[in-house]
Design an enzyme around this catalytic site. Sequence first.
Site: not given
Ligand code: COA
Ligand code: ZN
Length: 302
Positions: A13-14, A205, A207, A238, A247
């Site tokens: 993941r990370d 956790h 880094h 991240c 990490n």
């Molecule tokens: N899994 C898969 N797709 C997802 C999802 C999830 N958990 N959550 C939202 N989506 C998709 C939606 O279906 C939408 O798809 P589309 O554009 O095809 O319609 C799109 O993402 C946008 O959805 P929305 O709810 O408006 O999300 P957003 O653009 O505000 O983004 C997150 C919010 C949380 C989904 C996004 O910022 C994210 O995934 N962040 C992860 C950060 C991360 O992993 N950081 C590292 C680890 S700490």
């Molecule tokens: Zn981390």
Amino acid sequence: MEERIDIQEVVTRDGLQIENQFVSTDQKIDLINKLTASGVNKIETTSFVSPKAVPNLRDASDVMLGVNRHPDVTYTALIPNVYGAKRAVACDVDEVNLVVSVSQTHNWKNVRKNVYESFSEFEDISGMLAGTGVAINGSLATSFGCPFEGKIEDEEVLTLIDRYLELGALGITLADTTGMATPIQVYRLCSKVLDNWPKLPLTLHFHNTRGMGLANVMEAIRAGVYRFDASLGGLGGCPFAPGATGNICTEDLVHMLEFMNYQMSVDLDQLIATSKYLETIVGHEVPGQVIKAGKITDLHAV
Ligand code: COA
Ligand code: ZN
């Protein structure tokens, strides 16, 4: 002081989320199966996040469904929202690892929500999971400092732990997202947390962004913590935190603890071999040090 230490692996993941190249689904599954065989206690298998946000983990469901599960290992996944939790439950995860940042700015950069909005989604997830047997762990990113806002007060962290516990989280993870924690701060905050909640399954956790990672582990242990996230080879970071790097390295951590006589279920030689395999699938050297220097018992011919 606790002599037994749990090693929780986060490389798939990370580690992989920030790599330049996509690692194939089969290679991810192979890697997780090797980590299972090495005896780690928990594996953060993947994250169920937007594939646009983290394209490297777009195969989360296939990975989760493809690994060989061992009953002694907890297979968890990072979850930012309700949609992520639904996807994870459909793949029968053991645990959802919810993530919110203590820093409003980092939370916005990471998940496009403020901290209250994140917790409001977590309430829904908690309701959804009631009676399913899927555990909740609550992670707090930027617990020791934020690359945008700087200092994080201990009290803010304690308040958010409370919120997580109220919604049914069984465990808590304090994440030092960009390696800003100092050993003194780690001892202080971990002591406060364990004073408040002595039985809390608390994970740290770290880094190693500024070289303080293993020093921070020792101070956390001194405060009574015995669960640590670490990433094979020291990969990680991240993508939504400027300057993020890896990490603490799993095999370096296990090497240090093993030669200090801590008890772990993990096999160091298998970890080192798996880290060498990791180099072949990511296509570059990993930052870990034991993989280069060998163990302290690996002597050279005169
Ligand atoms: N899994 C898969 N797709 C997802 C999802 C999830 N958990 N959550 C939202 N989506 C998709 C939606 O279906 C939408 O798809 P589309 O554009 O095809 O319609 C799109 O993402 C946008 O959805 P929305 O709810 O408006 O999300 P957003 O653009 O505000 O983004 C997150 C919010 C949380 C989904 C996004 O910022 C994210 O995934 N962040 C992860 C950060 C991360 O992993 N950081 C590292 C680890 S700490
Ligand atoms: Zn981390």
